[in-house]
Design a protein around this motif. Structure first.
Motif, short mmCIF file in Angstrom:
data_model
loop_
_atom_site.label_atom_id
_atom_site.label_comp_id
_atom_site.label_asym_id
_atom_site.label_seq_id
_atom_site.Cartn_x
_atom_site.Cartn_y
_atom_site.Cartn_z
N GLN A 36 39.92 86.78 70.36
CA GLN A 36 39.45 86.19 71.61
C GLN A 36 39.87 84.72 71.70
OE1 GLN A 36 35.16 87.38 71.31
NE2 GLN A 36 35.37 87.58 73.51
N GLY A 37 39.84 84.21 72.93
CA GLY A 37 39.96 82.77 73.12
C GLY A 37 41.34 82.29 73.51
N CYS A 38 41.38 81.03 73.91
CA CYS A 38 42.65 80.40 74.23
C CYS A 38 42.59 78.92 73.88
CB CYS A 38 43.01 80.59 75.70
SG CYS A 38 42.15 79.53 76.86
N ALA A 39 43.75 78.35 73.68
CA ALA A 39 43.88 76.92 73.39
C ALA A 39 44.49 76.23 74.60
CB ALA A 39 44.74 76.71 72.16
N VAL A 40 44.06 75.00 74.84
CA VAL A 40 44.54 74.23 75.99
C VAL A 40 45.21 72.97 75.48
CG1 VAL A 40 43.94 73.21 78.21
CG2 VAL A 40 42.55 75.09 77.28
N HIS A 41 46.48 72.79 75.87
CA HIS A 41 47.24 71.60 75.47
C HIS A 41 47.78 70.89 76.70
CE1 HIS A 41 47.38 74.03 71.73
NE2 HIS A 41 47.37 72.86 71.14
N THR A 87 35.18 74.07 74.11
CA THR A 87 35.00 72.99 73.14
C THR A 87 36.02 71.90 73.46
OG1 THR A 87 34.26 74.53 71.44
CG2 THR A 87 35.00 72.35 70.71
N VAL A 88 35.52 70.73 73.87
CA VAL A 88 36.39 69.62 74.26
C VAL A 88 36.77 68.82 73.01
CG1 VAL A 88 36.54 67.52 75.65
CG2 VAL A 88 35.30 69.52 76.52
N HIS A 89 38.07 68.49 72.89
CA HIS A 89 38.57 67.71 71.77
C HIS A 89 38.85 66.26 72.21
CE1 HIS A 89 38.67 71.28 69.41
NE2 HIS A 89 39.62 71.86 70.13
N PRO A 90 38.93 65.34 71.25
CA PRO A 90 39.13 63.93 71.60
C PRO A 90 40.34 63.67 72.49
CG PRO A 90 38.47 64.10 69.31
CD PRO A 90 38.68 65.51 69.80
N ASP A 91 41.41 64.47 72.36
CA ASP A 91 42.59 64.25 73.19
C ASP A 91 42.30 64.39 74.68
OD1 ASP A 91 44.26 63.62 71.10
OD2 ASP A 91 45.22 65.58 70.98
N THR A 121 56.93 65.13 74.37
CA THR A 121 56.86 66.52 73.93
C THR A 121 55.82 66.68 72.81
OG1 THR A 121 58.69 66.14 72.39
CG2 THR A 121 59.25 67.02 74.56
N GLU A 122 55.00 65.67 72.62
CA GLU A 122 53.93 65.75 71.63
C GLU A 122 52.68 66.33 72.30
OE1 GLU A 122 51.26 62.91 68.65
OE2 GLU A 122 53.07 62.13 69.62
N ALA A 123 52.20 67.45 71.77
CA ALA A 123 51.08 68.14 72.39
C ALA A 123 49.77 67.41 72.15
CB ALA A 123 50.98 69.56 71.85
N ARG A 135 59.58 78.41 73.76
CA ARG A 135 58.43 77.58 74.14
C ARG A 135 58.79 76.10 74.07
NH1 ARG A 135 53.77 80.60 70.50
NH2 ARG A 135 54.65 82.69 70.73
N ARG A 136 59.44 75.71 72.98
CA ARG A 136 59.82 74.30 72.83
C ARG A 136 60.79 73.87 73.92
NH1 ARG A 136 60.04 75.59 67.18
NH2 ARG A 136 62.29 75.88 67.38
N GLU A 137 61.72 74.75 74.26
CA GLU A 137 62.70 74.41 75.29
C GLU A 137 62.04 74.24 76.65
OE1 GLU A 137 66.23 73.68 77.42
OE2 GLU A 137 65.68 73.45 75.32
N LEU A 138 61.07 75.09 76.96
CA LEU A 138 60.40 74.97 78.25
C LEU A 138 59.62 73.66 78.33
CD1 LEU A 138 58.86 77.60 80.46
CD2 LEU A 138 57.44 75.64 79.91
N VAL A 139 58.91 73.31 77.26
CA VAL A 139 58.17 72.04 77.25
C VAL A 139 59.12 70.87 77.42
CG1 VAL A 139 56.81 70.49 75.79
CG2 VAL A 139 56.22 72.92 75.91
N ARG A 140 60.24 70.92 76.71
CA ARG A 140 61.23 69.83 76.80
C ARG A 140 61.78 69.72 78.22
NH1 ARG A 140 66.21 68.85 77.35
NH2 ARG A 140 66.70 71.07 77.58
N THR A 141 62.10 70.85 78.84
CA THR A 141 62.65 70.85 80.19
C THR A 141 61.65 70.28 81.20
OG1 THR A 141 64.05 72.77 79.73
CG2 THR A 141 63.56 72.31 82.04
N VAL A 142 60.42 70.75 81.12
CA VAL A 142 59.41 70.32 82.09
C VAL A 142 59.06 68.84 81.92
CG1 VAL A 142 57.02 70.60 82.85
CG2 VAL A 142 58.43 72.62 82.40
N THR A 143 58.76 68.43 80.70
CA THR A 143 58.35 67.04 80.50
C THR A 143 59.48 66.07 80.83
OG1 THR A 143 58.93 67.21 78.13
CG2 THR A 143 56.63 67.62 78.74
N GLY A 144 60.72 66.51 80.66
CA GLY A 144 61.84 65.64 80.96
C GLY A 144 62.15 65.50 82.43
#
Length: 350
Positions: free
Chosen positions: A305-310, A335-339, A317-319, A276-285
Motif C-alpha cells: 500500500q501507499g505512495c511517495a510524493v516528491h 505523513t509530511v516530511h521536512p522538505d 534534479t534533486e528530489a 524516470r531520470r530522463e523524464l525528470v531531467r527533461t521536465v525540470t530543464g
C-alpha cells in the motif's frame, strides 16, 4: 535474457499477491498469473511477453502485470467472455487453466491492447494533495499565474478537479495529515492541460482499469461524480496526445506553453529507472521559473500500500521527499516530511 526477465516478472507477481488490498479485485488474477508464469506450458504468455517487450522495452514488471490484467478483463468484457480468471470463489486450478487457454487462443489480441494502452486507473481523490501543495507553492513564491501540465493525465480528471471546493470538501475529511496539511488555497490557474500517450484513453478503458470488485465500483462511482461536478472546468482543460518518452517533443511543449508547474501521478512506476531520470531531467530543464515538478508514485512498485510524493524545484534534479501517503487511493494518512517546507513554506511543517 527473456528467461531472466520472465523470472523477475514471476517474482514481482508473487510479491504483489501479498498486497494488503489484494482482495479488492486483482488478487485472483495475480494468483493465477503467477501459476501460469511458473508453468512450462505457457507458450501463449511467452509469445505475449516477447511481443510486448519488443514494442515497449522500458515497461516495468509492475506495469506489465497490471496492464495484462486490464487487457484480459477488457477483452473478456468486450467479447462477453467468462470472467473465471477474476473469480476468487473458483479453485486456483480452474482460474489458471482459463488464463492459460485464453492467452493461447487470444494472446495476440491482448498483446495489441497492451502495446497500445497503459494502466489509466483514475482516482478521484488524488488531486487533494496537489491542490494544497501547488496552492502553497504559488502563494509562497508569489506566482501570478500557474501554467500547469498534467503528465499521464488519462481522461484529465485531476486538472479538472483543481480549485473545485465541492469535490475537495467531499473527499478531504478521509485524509489525515501529520503533523498538518497546508491550508486550502485557490490556485491562480492561467493555463491547464493534460497529456497522455496516444491514443488517449476512453472512460470505458478507465472503468476496465478499476478492479472487478465492489471496492473498485465505489472508486469508479467517485470518478463519475467528480466528472459531473467538474464539467464546467473541463471545458477549459486541454487534453493532448503526447508520448512522455518523446523527450524533445515534451520539452518543446513545455517551453512553447511556458509551463511552470507539472504534475505526474502514478506514471513513472510504469518505466525503468533510466526513463524516470530522463523524464525528470527533461521536465525540470524546460520549466518556467519558479518551476515545480510534483510526482506521486506507488510505494514498493505496487506490491504494498501507499505512495511517495516528491517535488523538484528551480530546474534541480534533486528530489525533495515531501510526503508519504498510507493508501494510494488517498484514504488514510499523509505523513509530511521536512522538505515540504521548501516547497510550501516553513509553516507547512510546523
Amino acid at each position: 535474457m527473456f528467461s531472466a526477465r520472465k523470472k523477475a516478472l514471476g517474482e514481482a507477481v508473487a510479491d504483489m499477491c501479498h498486497h494488503q488490498q489484494g482482495s479488492h479485485g486483482w488478487f485472483a488474477f495475480h494468483e493465477c498469473l503467477g501459476e501460469v508464469a511458473a508453468s512450462r506450458e505457457a507458450a501463449g504468455l511467452d509469445r505475449l511477453l516477447a511481443s510486448l517487450w519488443r514494442s515497449r522495452p522500458h515497461i516495468s514488471d509492475a506495469h506489465t502485470i497490471t496492464l495484462l490484467g486490464i487487457a484480459v478483463r477488457h477483452h473478456l468484457l468486450e467479447h462477453s467472455g467468462p470472467g473465471d480468471v477474476f473469480d476468487p470463489r473458483l479453485p486456483l486450478s480452474r482460474r489458471t487453466s482459463a488464463l492459460t487457454d485464453l492467452l493461447e487462443r487470444r494472446g495476440d489480441v491482448i498483446a495489441r491492447h497492451m502495446e497500445s494502452y497503459s494502466n489509466s486507473y483514475t482516482g478521484a481523490r488524488r488531486f487533494l494533495l496537489p491542490q494544497l501543495v501547488i496552492g502553497a507553492f504559488a502563494d509562497r513564491f508569489a506566482v501570478p499565474g500557474v501554467r500547469l501540465l498534467d503528465l499521464g493525465t488519462s481522461i484529465g480528471l485531476l486538472p479538472r478537479q483543481l480549485n473545485n471546493e465541492a469535490v475537495f470538501r467531499r473527499f478531504a475529511p478521509d485524509l489525515r495529515w501529520h503533523p498538518a496539511a497546508p491550508p486550502y488555497r485557490s490556485i491562480p490557474l492561467e493555463f491547464v492541460c493534460g497529456v497522455d500517450r496516444p491514443p488517449l484513453p476512453t472512460l470505458d478503458w478507465v472503468r476496465t482499469c478499476h478492479g472487478p470488485s465492489d471496492y473498485y465500483e465505489q472508486r469508479f462511482e467517485e470518478v463519475l461524480w467528480s466528472l459531473e461536478q467538474s464539467e464546467r472546468a473541463g471545458r477549459d482543460v486541454r487534453l493532448r496526445p503526447l508520448d512522455l518518452l518523446d523527450s524533445p517533443g515534451l520539452a518543446a511543449f513545455l517551453t512553447d506553453h511556458r509551463v511552470n508547474v507539472v504534475t505526474c501521478n502514478f506514471v513513472l512506476y510504469q518505466y525503468g529507472e533510466d526513463v524516470r531520470r530522463e523524464l525528470v531531467r527533461t521536465v525540470t530543464g524546460a520549466l518556467d521559473a519558479p518551476g515545480l515538478l510534483l510526482l506521486m508514485d506507488p510505494s514498493h512498485a505496487l506490491a504494498r500500500q501507499g505512495c511517495a510524493v516528491h517535488a523538484y524545484q528551480d530546474g534541480s534534479t534533486e528530489a525533495l521527499h515531501i510526503a508519504d501517503v498510507s493508501d494510494a487511493h488517498f484514504m488514510g494518512d499523509v505523513t509530511v516530511h521536512p522538505d515540504m517546507g521548501v516547497v510550501a513554506g516553513p509553516e507547512a511543517y510546523r
